[in-house]
Design a protein around this motif. Structure first.
Motif, PDB file in Angstrom:
ATOM      1  N   SER A   1       0.833  -1.204   0.000  1.00 20.71           N
ATOM      2  CA  SER A   1       0.000   0.000   0.000  1.00 20.71           C
ATOM      3  C   SER A   1       0.870   1.257   0.000  1.00 20.71           C
ATOM      4  O   SER A   1       1.988   1.257   0.518  1.00 20.71           O
ATOM      5  N   ARG A   2       0.326   2.319  -0.570  1.00 22.15           N
ATOM      6  CA  ARG A   2       1.010   3.612  -0.523  1.00 22.15           C
ATOM      7  C   ARG A   2       0.471   4.476   0.622  1.00 22.15           C
ATOM      8  O   ARG A   2       0.970   5.570   0.867  1.00 22.15           O
ATOM      9  N   THR A   3      -0.526   3.979   1.317  1.00 24.32           N
ATOM     10  CA  THR A   3      -1.177   4.752   2.374  1.00 24.32           C
ATOM     11  C   THR A   3      -0.181   5.158   3.450  1.00 24.32           C
ATOM     12  O   THR A   3       0.599   4.334   3.941  1.00 24.32           O
TER      13      THR A   3
ATOM     14  N   GLU B   1      13.114  -5.063   1.653  1.00 20.52           N
ATOM     15  CA  GLU B   1      13.579  -4.361   0.445  1.00 20.52           C
ATOM     16  C   GLU B   1      12.417  -3.658  -0.244  1.00 20.52           C
ATOM     17  O   GLU B   1      12.509  -2.496  -0.643  1.00 20.52           O
ATOM     18  N   ALA B   2      11.340  -4.399  -0.428  1.00 16.47           N
ATOM     19  CA  ALA B   2      10.172  -3.852  -1.122  1.00 16.47           C
ATOM     20  C   ALA B   2       9.594  -2.661  -0.365  1.00 16.47           C
ATOM     21  O   ALA B   2       9.198  -1.652  -0.963  1.00 16.47           O
ATOM     22  N   GLN B   3       9.554  -2.762   0.963  1.00 14.87           N
ATOM     23  CA  GLN B   3       9.020  -1.662   1.770  1.00 14.87           C
ATOM     24  C   GLN B   3       9.910  -0.421   1.670  1.00 14.87           C
ATOM     25  O   GLN B   3       9.415   0.704   1.599  1.00 14.87           O
ATOM     26  N   LYS B   4      11.216  -0.624   1.639  1.00 15.34           N
ATOM     27  CA  LYS B   4      12.131   0.506   1.530  1.00 15.34           C
ATOM     28  C   LYS B   4      12.011   1.150   0.147  1.00 15.34           C
ATOM     29  O   LYS B   4      12.011   2.374   0.004  1.00 15.34           O
ATOM     30  N   ALA B   5      11.905   0.319  -0.888  1.00 14.95           N
ATOM     31  CA  ALA B   5      11.747   0.842  -2.244  1.00 14.95           C
ATOM     32  C   ALA B   5      10.439   1.622  -2.372  1.00 14.95           C
ATOM     33  O   ALA B   5      10.388   2.683  -3.006  1.00 14.95           O
ATOM     34  N   ASN B   6       9.386   1.108  -1.761  1.00 17.32           N
ATOM     35  CA  ASN B   6       8.087   1.776  -1.759  1.00 17.32           C
ATOM     36  C   ASN B   6       8.228   3.185  -1.180  1.00 17.32           C
ATOM     37  O   ASN B   6       7.779   4.172  -1.770  1.00 17.32           O
ATOM     38  N   LYS B   7       8.892   3.280  -0.053  1.00 18.48           N
ATOM     39  CA  LYS B   7       9.097   4.570   0.615  1.00 18.48           C
ATOM     40  C   LYS B   7      10.019   5.482  -0.199  1.00 18.48           C
ATOM     41  O   LYS B   7       9.755   6.672  -0.367  1.00 18.48           O
TER      42      LYS B   7
END
Length: 270
Positions: free
Chosen positions: A69-71, A115-121
């Motif tokens: 999510s981008r929320t 990794e995915a969470q950091k890239a998202n941010k």
């Protein structure tokens, strides 16, 4: 944690980052002695005069994508880059301009969960953002521009479902100035991938016949398939020789005045 940035060996063959021309390098923000700024799964170079990225390069692992999510993730300026060389919320308040990602957020969310969470941010740093009209993707031939990466993964038998993408705005001298910021009216994208062990690269230009009223009403954007050589004429950079050798644009590409915009994804030469 240090961001690894764009991986030039990601496709199993060398396809590195663009090289800025002398004028492009002179105008680029330097970080630790380099004009390349790294994030999770992407890298970019910032133009000091235009306050946007001149290029962004990112890797996509279609087999490792995570639905995140981008929320709750704020758009923020990158503290590593001087604030005066970034365009922030001051441009986007109280108008129809959206904060548009250059490297698509969903493209970057792969790998381990961390990794995915950091890239998202990381995708929400203003260094990865340019102004786009609120109906930008909807108005570009049913969202064709925003679906290019999905299309290559869906329509082509891509080795290991891995794709590398290069993109950014085209800086024109006559771009319309709004709130002291010159608003790019053209964007480019080059998509590199491997099929049966062979590197291929398809390049695109998103442009419009601009008639900017005071309200920033933009004419419809049109998408064209072009050669990397043509893109370089519009940009302060050169693409790697390996990508030029892999360019799928036909030698018979029409002159600009005669070229027809892409009507659908089916018109693309992959």
């Amino acid at each position: 944690m240090t961001s690894a940035g764009f991986d030039s060996k990601f496709l199993g063959t060398t396809a590195g980052i663009p090289v800025l021309t002398d004028s492009g390098a002179a105008d680029a923000v330097e970080l630790d002695g380099s004009t390349t700024i790294d994030y999770t799964h992407f890298s970019l170079a910032m133009s000091k005069s235009r306050k946007f990225a001149s290029w962004v390069a990112w890797n996509i692992d279609g087999g490792e994508m995570k639905a995140l999510s981008r929320t709750g993730i704020p758009f923020v300026k990158d503290p590593r880059v001087p604030a005066e060389f970034q365009t922030g919320d001051e441009l986007y308040r109280d108008n129809r301009l959206d904060r548009g990602h250059l490297a698509r957020r969903a493209d970057l969310c792969w790998g381990t969960k961390a990794e995915a969470q950091k890239a998202n941010k990381d995708s929400f740093f203003f260094t990865n953002i340019t102004p786009q009209m609120d109906d930008f993707n909807q108005s570009t031939k049913e969202g064709l521009w925003g679906r290019l990466e999905d299309a290559v993964l869906a329509d082509v038998d891509v080795d290991n479902l891995k794709v590398s993408v290069y993109g950014g705005p085209v800086f024109n001298a006559d771009d319309r100035v709004f709130r002291s910021v010159a608003i790019p009216r053209e964007f480019y994208k080059a998509i590199a991938f491997v099929v049966d062990g062979e590197l291929r690269c398809s390049a695109f230009l998103l442009t419009q016949n601009i008639v900017l009223a005071e309200a920033l009403d933009l004419d419809e954007f049109r998408v064209f398939q072009v050669s990397l050589t043509e893109l370089e004429k519009r940009l302060s950079l050169t693409f790697p020789a390996e990508l030029h050798a892999a360019d799928t644009a036909s030698v018979q590409l029409l002159e600009e005045a005669e070229r027809k915009p892409l009507g659908s994804l089916d018109d693309i030469q992959w």
